[in-house]
Design an enzyme around this catalytic site. Structure first.
Site, PDB file in Angstrom:
ATOM      1  N   GLY A 102       0.949  -1.299  -0.005  1.00  0.00           N
ATOM      2  CA  GLY A 102       0.151   0.050  -0.009  1.00  0.00           C
ATOM      3  C   GLY A 102       0.829   1.318  -0.110  1.00  0.00           C
ATOM      4  O   GLY A 102       2.099   1.088  -0.291  1.00  0.00           O
ATOM      5  N   ALA A 156       2.502   0.688   3.695  1.00  0.00           N
ATOM      6  CA  ALA A 156       2.982  -0.354   4.618  1.00  0.00           C
ATOM      7  C   ALA A 156       2.992  -1.379   3.449  1.00  0.00           C
ATOM      8  O   ALA A 156       2.460  -1.370   2.510  1.00  0.00           O
ATOM      9  CB  ALA A 156       2.251  -0.723   5.719  1.00  0.00           C
ATOM     10  N   ASP A 158      -9.488   6.777   7.745  1.00  0.00           N
ATOM     11  CA  ASP A 158      -8.973   6.466   6.410  1.00  0.00           C
ATOM     12  C   ASP A 158     -10.186   5.904   5.785  1.00  0.00           C
ATOM     13  O   ASP A 158      -9.916   4.596   5.199  1.00  0.00           O
ATOM     14  CB  ASP A 158      -7.796   5.913   6.211  1.00  0.00           C
ATOM     15  CG  ASP A 158      -7.214   6.035   4.931  1.00  0.00           C
ATOM     16  OD1 ASP A 158      -7.872   6.421   3.999  1.00  0.00           O
ATOM     17  OD2 ASP A 158      -6.272   5.053   4.777  1.00  0.00           O
TER      18      ASP A 158
END
Lengths: 235, 330
Positions: free
Chosen positions: A28, A31, A142
């Site tokens: 991502g 991470a 998020d």
């Protein structure tokens, strides 16, 4: 890209030697996620890798802060009944979280035209869970379509990397605004219908009055943005 | 092939460009209003535009070797921007349209920044970082429009750094000057790093930087360094999130901040790490310019987009994601 992945895997294997890594689940924006085995558990390693575009001090600060916060909030979520993967291990010095593996698909990958009624039902449920989080002073931070997993009809929230504890109505508004914006950009032609479903669920938990306050807040937040059509009413 | 004359006057720059729908730029003449002190005053900027308009128009035509009769249409940026400034461009465009019997083509200023960047970089379907004094957003094409995948919730990045520059006594434009000072900074001072999902916020960062300065504990160099580092890292991070989310493999930056080498380097490193290509728009097309309006106008006219004189109002708050893009297919 391949070279980079294998060097990241090496990095993790050196940090935590008792993890057996099977495969890369995804990389991502902040991470890398790896399917692995740890003490017999099928688990996910989330490793916040270093960003070379960032100043080193800032980089370490952000990775550490987000790792700790994510772990803490996931554990709290579990306690109050939000479906999240169980946290198995946190290392804030090495920026690693080990968690339960959820074998499902993300909301983004759903074909909406075939599954419209299912998606609508799920959004009411998602709205309820967001309501529970906010009621417990948790901001996800998020809420995008890639951060909600579906597994055999059940919903799981993941990626609490930008989450925080707060009871500010402003932050709750932004939280929902982000989710609505994600729906609008992904499924523009269905978005008003879908948004209504979220608020239905949200109001089930928080009550009509609070839900209305948050709704008004979102309108205010959107007006603050650049070149917003809602703003024209005030001119 | 469609040839269009485009007029830009949304903010501090008055520009006239001449371009064709197949991507040839025949002229790009611009003049930017520079305030003696402080920021841009809309009325003063519009007075500047009225003064230079005729000269710029004549120069653009003479450079291109076209007579206005050879032109197929008149494009104008009707928004978003500052009302008084927009009106100067719109008035000139309407006049040319009526006098020479040419179709009038409405262009959204933000879409024009994107199209000139696609033309200039050769990218087919990039994720676009559009950053300037008045805009900070991440966008990409989806379902017939440029959709917004992240933007500032309050203050644009350029505005944040320009305002900081003004507060410490530097004249406009402030970004390159703040960057120069930042290069001499060494120590990173923690600043509010405000990424909210795919969106950002810069107003708290500006306030914080100014307060640190007032305290007198830190050097100006370190504060500028930390401010620039935080502001650009935030933008790079949301761009990274959009790139990862959309799974695209091209990244470009357009708008005035595309001239920032520090910002471009960060975006380039990030894109490389995600296996994507990065190219910034060339400096001559980075800031506001007439060519981008002409080129986008030519694409639009080619797809039959025109506007009647009666409807050709300026739209100071015209959002990019309200504009249909008929010249692109998914």
């Amino acid at each position: 890209m391949e070279k980079r992945l294998s060097s990241l895997i090496n990095e993790i294997e050196n940090i935590k030697k008792d993890i057996h890594i099977h495969s890369v689940v995804g990389i991502g924006a902040e991470a890398i996620l790896l399917l692995s085995e740890w003490m017999g558990y099928r688990s996910i390693v989330k490793y916040r890798y270093s960003k070379r575009y960032r100043n080193y001090t800032l980089d370490v600060l952000l990775r550490k802060r987000r790792t700790v916060r994510e772990g803490k909030i996931m554990i709290t979520c579990k306690k109050i009944g939000i479906p999240v993967p169980s946290v198995l291990y946190i290392d804030d010095e090495q920026f690693i979280i080990l968690m339960e593996y959820i074998d499902g698909i993300v909301l983004r990958d759903i074909n909406i035209s075939i599954n419209l009624s299912t998606v609508k039902e799920m959004l009411t449920e998602i709205g309820e869970y967001i309501g529970i989080m906010h009621k417990n002073n948790i901001i996800h931070g998020d809420l995008t379509l890639a951060n909600i997993i579906l597994k055999e009809g059940s919903i799981f929230f993941i990626d609490f990397g930008l989450s925080e504890f707060s009871n500010e109505i402003e932050k709750q508004g932004v939280d929902l605004h982000i989710f609505m914006r994600a729906l609008e950009s992904m499924w523009p032609s269905y978005s008003s219908d879908l948004t209504r479903k979220i608020f239905e669920g949200y109001a089930n938990i928080r009550g009509q009055k609070t839900a209305k306050r948050i709704k008004d807040k979102i309108i205010e937040i959107r007006r603050r943005g650049r070149y917003v059509s809602e703003r024209r009413k005030n001119i | 092939m469609t040839i269009v004359l485009g007029i830009e006057s949304t903010a501090h720059t008055f520009g006239v460009g001449i371009a064709s729908s197949d991507g040839k730029i025949f002229a790009n003449v611009n003049d930017t209003y520079r305030p003696v002190s402080g920021g841009i005053h809309p009325r003063e900027a519009s007075e500047h535009h009225s003064k230079v308009a005729y000269k710029i128009l004549k120069e653009a035509l003479s450079i291109s070797n076209f007579s206005i009769k050879d032109i197929d249409g008149i494009a104008v940026a009707l928004g978003p921007g500052l009302g008084p400034c927009l009106r100067v461009g719109a008035t000139l465009a309407r006049f040319l349209s009526v006098s020479y019997n040419k179709p009038l083509v409405p262009v959204n200023h933000a879409v024009a920044h994107i199209e000139i960047s696609r033309l200039d970089t050769g990218f087919k379907d990039p994720v676009i970082v559009y950053v300037a004094g008045g805009n900070t957003l991440i966008t990409s094409f989806k379902d017939g429009r440029y959709r917004i995948f992240g933007e500032t919730l309050d203050m644009p990045l350029g505005n944040c750094l320009d305002t900081f520059a003004r507060e410490i006594g530097l004249s406009y434009p402030g970004v390159p000057k703040v960057e120069e000072i930042a290069k001499k900074g060494k120590k990173y001072i923690e600043m509010p790093y405000s990424v909210k999902g795919q969106d950002l916020s810069y107003s708290g960062l500006l306030t914080h930087a100014l307060e640190r300065l007032k305290e007198g504990k830190y050097s100006l160099e370190d504060i500028c360094f930390s401010l620039v580092e935080t502001a650009y890292s935030m933008l790079t991070e949301v761009s990274e999130r959009a790139l990862a989310f959309l799974n695209k493999n091209e990244l470009t930056i357009t708008g005035g901040l595309a001239r920032s080498k520090i910002l471009c380097m960060k975006l380039k490193e990030m894109a490389e790490d995600h296996g994507a290509l990065f190219k910034a728009v060339s400096p001559s097309f980075a800031g506001d310019n007439g060519a981008m309006i002409a080129y986008t106008g030519a694409l639009a006219l080619n797809s039959g987009v025109t506007i009647s004189l009666e409807e050709s109002y300026v739209s100071p708050l015209w959002r990019m994601d309200e504009v249909d893009i008929p010249w692109r297919k998914d």
